[in-house]
Design a protein around this motif. Structure first.
Motif, PDB file in Angstrom:
ATOM      1  N   ARG A 123     -41.762 -46.636 -97.055  1.00 22.64           N
ATOM      2  CA  ARG A 123     -42.941 -47.502 -97.052  1.00 22.64           C
ATOM      3  C   ARG A 123     -44.242 -46.715 -97.153  1.00 22.64           C
ATOM      4  N   THR A 124     -44.228 -45.462 -96.740  1.00 19.53           N
ATOM      5  CA  THR A 124     -45.475 -44.699 -96.756  1.00 19.53           C
ATOM      6  C   THR A 124     -45.186 -43.206 -96.759  1.00 19.53           C
ATOM      7  N   LEU A 125     -46.046 -42.456 -97.405  1.00 20.79           N
ATOM      8  CA  LEU A 125     -46.064 -41.009 -97.246  1.00 20.79           C
ATOM      9  C   LEU A 125     -46.862 -40.679 -95.982  1.00 20.79           C
ATOM     10  N   ALA A 126     -46.973 -39.415 -95.649  1.00 21.18           N
ATOM     11  CA  ALA A 126     -47.768 -39.008 -94.482  1.00 21.18           C
ATOM     12  C   ALA A 126     -49.231 -39.393 -94.697  1.00 21.18           C
ATOM     13  N   ILE A 138     -63.736 -56.989-102.377  1.00 23.25           N
ATOM     14  CA  ILE A 138     -64.416 -55.717-102.584  1.00 23.25           C
ATOM     15  C   ILE A 138     -63.480 -54.625-102.060  1.00 23.25           C
ATOM     16  N   ALA A 139     -63.045 -53.731-102.948  1.00 24.20           N
ATOM     17  CA  ALA A 139     -62.020 -52.755-102.583  1.00 24.20           C
ATOM     18  C   ALA A 139     -62.424 -51.357-103.031  1.00 24.20           C
ATOM     19  N   THR A 140     -62.149 -50.383-102.184  1.00 26.20           N
ATOM     20  CA  THR A 140     -62.445 -49.003-102.544  1.00 26.20           C
ATOM     21  C   THR A 140     -61.478 -48.520-103.625  1.00 26.20           C
ATOM     22  N   ALA A 141     -61.905 -47.485-104.347  1.00 21.95           N
ATOM     23  CA  ALA A 141     -61.241 -47.081-105.584  1.00 21.95           C
ATOM     24  C   ALA A 141     -60.051 -46.156-105.362  1.00 21.95           C
ATOM     25  N   THR A 142     -59.132 -46.541-104.470  1.00 18.61           N
ATOM     26  CA  THR A 142     -57.869 -45.812-104.397  1.00 18.61           C
ATOM     27  C   THR A 142     -57.036 -46.190-105.618  1.00 18.61           C
ATOM     28  N   ALA A 143     -56.061 -45.362-105.946  1.00 19.50           N
ATOM     29  CA  ALA A 143     -55.208 -45.664-107.097  1.00 19.50           C
ATOM     30  C   ALA A 143     -54.486 -46.988-106.903  1.00 19.50           C
ATOM     31  N   ALA A 144     -54.055 -47.262-105.664  1.00 18.94           N
ATOM     32  CA  ALA A 144     -53.345 -48.512-105.388  1.00 18.94           C
ATOM     33  C   ALA A 144     -54.246 -49.718-105.592  1.00 18.94           C
ATOM     34  N   ASN A 145     -55.481 -49.659-105.098  1.00 16.29           N
ATOM     35  CA  ASN A 145     -56.397 -50.788-105.267  1.00 16.29           C
ATOM     36  C   ASN A 145     -56.787 -50.988-106.724  1.00 16.29           C
ATOM     37  N   ARG A 146     -56.914 -49.902-107.470  1.00 18.17           N
ATOM     38  CA  ARG A 146     -57.298 -50.022-108.881  1.00 18.17           C
ATOM     39  C   ARG A 146     -56.227 -50.741-109.704  1.00 18.17           C
ATOM     40  N   LEU A 147     -54.987 -50.700-109.238  1.00 18.08           N
ATOM     41  CA  LEU A 147     -53.915 -51.419-109.924  1.00 18.08           C
ATOM     42  C   LEU A 147     -53.952 -52.916-109.621  1.00 18.08           C
ATOM     43  N   LEU A 148     -54.619 -53.293-108.538  1.00 19.40           N
ATOM     44  CA  LEU A 148     -54.595 -54.681-108.080  1.00 19.40           C
ATOM     45  C   LEU A 148     -55.874 -55.450-108.383  1.00 19.40           C
ATOM     46  N   ILE A 149     -57.003 -54.756-108.351  1.00 14.13           N
ATOM     47  CA  ILE A 149     -58.305 -55.424-108.448  1.00 14.13           C
ATOM     48  C   ILE A 149     -58.867 -55.294-109.854  1.00 14.13           C
ATOM     49  N   ASN A 150     -59.328 -56.431-110.393  1.00 12.38           N
ATOM     50  CA  ASN A 150     -59.947 -56.454-111.715  1.00 12.38           C
ATOM     51  C   ASN A 150     -61.109 -57.436-111.696  1.00 12.38           C
ATOM     52  N   GLU A 151     -61.712 -57.658-112.854  1.00  9.13           N
ATOM     53  CA  GLU A 151     -62.905 -58.503-112.914  1.00  9.13           C
ATOM     54  C   GLU A 151     -62.620 -59.953-112.538  1.00  9.13           C
ATOM     55  N   ASN A 152     -61.353 -60.371-112.563  1.00  9.40           N
ATOM     56  CA  ASN A 152     -61.010 -61.744-112.198  1.00  9.40           C
ATOM     57  C   ASN A 152     -60.909 -61.973-110.701  1.00  9.40           C
ATOM     58  N   VAL A 196     -61.266 -43.025 -99.804  1.00  7.54           N
ATOM     59  CA  VAL A 196     -60.575 -42.537-101.008  1.00  7.54           C
ATOM     60  C   VAL A 196     -60.160 -41.088-100.762  1.00  7.54           C
ATOM     61  N   THR A 197     -58.941 -40.928-100.262  1.00 10.70           N
ATOM     62  CA  THR A 197     -58.385 -39.604 -99.968  1.00 10.70           C
ATOM     63  C   THR A 197     -57.015 -39.498-100.630  1.00 10.70           C
ATOM     64  N   CYS A 198     -56.505 -38.292-100.728  1.00  5.20           N
ATOM     65  CA  CYS A 198     -55.206 -38.092-101.369  1.00  5.20           C
ATOM     66  C   CYS A 198     -54.090 -38.786-100.591  1.00  5.20           C
ATOM     67  N   TYR A 199     -54.227 -38.913 -99.270  1.00  8.88           N
ATOM     68  CA  TYR A 199     -53.146 -39.485 -98.480  1.00  8.88           C
ATOM     69  C   TYR A 199     -53.223 -41.008 -98.367  1.00  8.88           C
ATOM     70  N   TYR A 200     -54.330 -41.641 -98.712  1.00  6.06           N
ATOM     71  CA  TYR A 200     -54.387 -43.100 -98.811  1.00  6.06           C
ATOM     72  C   TYR A 200     -54.262 -43.579-100.253  1.00  6.06           C
ATOM     73  N   ASN A 201     -54.339 -42.656-101.207  1.00  2.24           N
ATOM     74  CA  ASN A 201     -54.538 -43.019-102.602  1.00  2.24           C
ATOM     75  C   ASN A 201     -53.479 -43.981-103.153  1.00  2.24           C
ATOM     76  N   HIS A 202     -52.209 -43.721-102.838  1.00  3.21           N
ATOM     77  CA  HIS A 202     -51.128 -44.528-103.406  1.00  3.21           C
ATOM     78  C   HIS A 202     -50.553 -45.536-102.420  1.00  3.21           C
ATOM     79  N   GLN A 203     -51.248 -45.753-101.303  1.00  2.00           N
ATOM     80  CA  GLN A 203     -50.748 -46.664-100.278  1.00  2.00           C
ATOM     81  C   GLN A 203     -51.396 -48.034-100.459  1.00  2.00           C
ATOM     82  N   PRO A 204     -50.668 -49.037-100.952  1.00  2.00           N
ATOM     83  CA  PRO A 204     -51.282 -50.348-101.185  1.00  2.00           C
ATOM     84  C   PRO A 204     -51.690 -51.008 -99.863  1.00  2.00           C
TER      85      PRO A 204
END
Length: 354
Positions: free
Chosen positions: A108-111, A285-299, A262-270
């Protein structure tokens, strides 16, 4: 009906994923969950074909860990069916004790600690566990990549969420909601961002509910910050609330705040709350982690950096476009992540491969 054994060290009810897996997979499997009790453990009312067994809460942390491991070994030995283990340090032993039993390891999560060596060590042991288990499921593609799981035995089992609020939203109202832990999330950035926005728009009716607790005294510290910034009437800190109490907050809100540094250890944690906000119709309104960028868009929302200035700019953006927001588009954007879809489309096919 086939049998499924889920071994999860976290007390039952504390990890939402396991509860929802059981809830929606109970029509396909008789399920037994093995966990480790704590002082407040309670499995509540469950369907007849879901059994929860927890090792006793006694002794020090080492004794409790040994008791949990013994219960897990006993349960695997007597189980005739599919086996799923949610990663915990030491889960490698279960596969060493039963090398010929096919098992699924779920991660479920990395460190998520700041210390680089501690993160490396935790993730290293996780990689060793992945070598032993027959099948691996991970929460996201980013976690899969970080673990180097390019093999065919690894699958994505994403996070899911429920619809907490079905109430129609009024986006002309600037009603912000943050739900989650305050520990190491820098929610003070969002409070300062609100204060800066209020300076430029003193007449805007803004209300910000912050639900959750953190380190000792952290809630009170944030209350003092709102007093200092002169926004105590607009920003309310409610402390920890149980899940049943959240609906009223979601009903009354128009904007969800998914603020993770936005850190390396939160980056891929949805973040769970990103899903819950969006599925409940909240512009997020979501910070630009890699996980959030996959979920949040202009819609469905707006991606920002992790600073108070970025948060202020997000409020300015919302203030300009709020009359263009579509509640239907927001809710539909993550409908694939409803828990029944996650179980039917991802979990059950993975388990069936065992």
């Amino acid at each position: 009906m086939e049998k499924l054994l889920i071994i999860c060290k976290t007390p039952f009810g504390h990890l939402t994923d396991v509860v929802k897996w059981c809830e929606y997979a109970a029509s396909s499997y008789d399920i037994k969950v093995v966990g480790m009790a704590n002082k407040t453990s309670s499995s509540g009312s469950l369907p007849d074909n879901i059994q929860v067994v927890q090792s006793p809460f006694k002794g020090n942390v080492i004794v409790r860990g040994v008791l949990f491991l013994m219960l897990s070994v006993k349960s695997i030995f007597s189980h005739n069916g599919k086996i799923m283990v949610v990663y915990f340090p030491g889960c490698q032993l279960l596969k060493l004790f039963f090398p010929f039993r096919r098992m699924l390891l779920d991660i479920r999560t990395l460190a998520v600690v700041g210390n680089r060596f501690q993160r490396w060590l935790y993730n290293f042991y996780m990689k060793l566990a992945c070598l032993l288990y027959n099948k691996i499921s991970v929460i996201s593609q980013g976690v899969k990549d970080d673990l180097g799981l390019v093999c065919s035995k690894a699958y994505i089992l994403p996070l899911g969420a429920d619809i907490i609020s079905s109430e129609k939203k009024d986006y002309s109202q600037l009603r912000l909601l943050y739900v989650g832990t305050l520990k190491k999330r820098r929610i003070e950035d969002t409070i300062t961002g609100v204060a800066e926005f209020k300076k430029g728009h003193p007449d805007v009716d803004l209300h910000y509910d912050i639900v959750g607790d953190g380190f000792e005294g952290q809630v009170e510290k944030y209350r003092e910050l709102t007093e200092k910034l002169g926004i105590s009437k607009s920003v309310k800190l409610h402390g920890r609330k149980n899940h049943a109490e959240l609906q009223s907050f979601f009903d009354a809100s128009s904007v969800g705040v998914s603020y993770v540094p936005v850190t390396c250890y939160y980056n891929h944690q949805p973040p769970t709350k990103t899903y819950e906000y969006v599925l409940s119709g909240l512009y997020t309104i979501a910070t630009a982690t890699a996980a959030n960028r996959l979920l949040i868009n202009e819609n469905n929302g707006y991606i920002i950096g992790d600073s108070s200035t970025d948060f202020t700019l997000a409020l300015e953006h919302y203030f300009k476009i709020n009359n263009e927001i579509s509640e239907e588009k927001i809710r539909d954007s993550l409908s694939f992540a409803l828990w029944h879809n996650v179980v039917d489309v991802y979990l059950l096919p993975i388990i069936n491969k065992l």
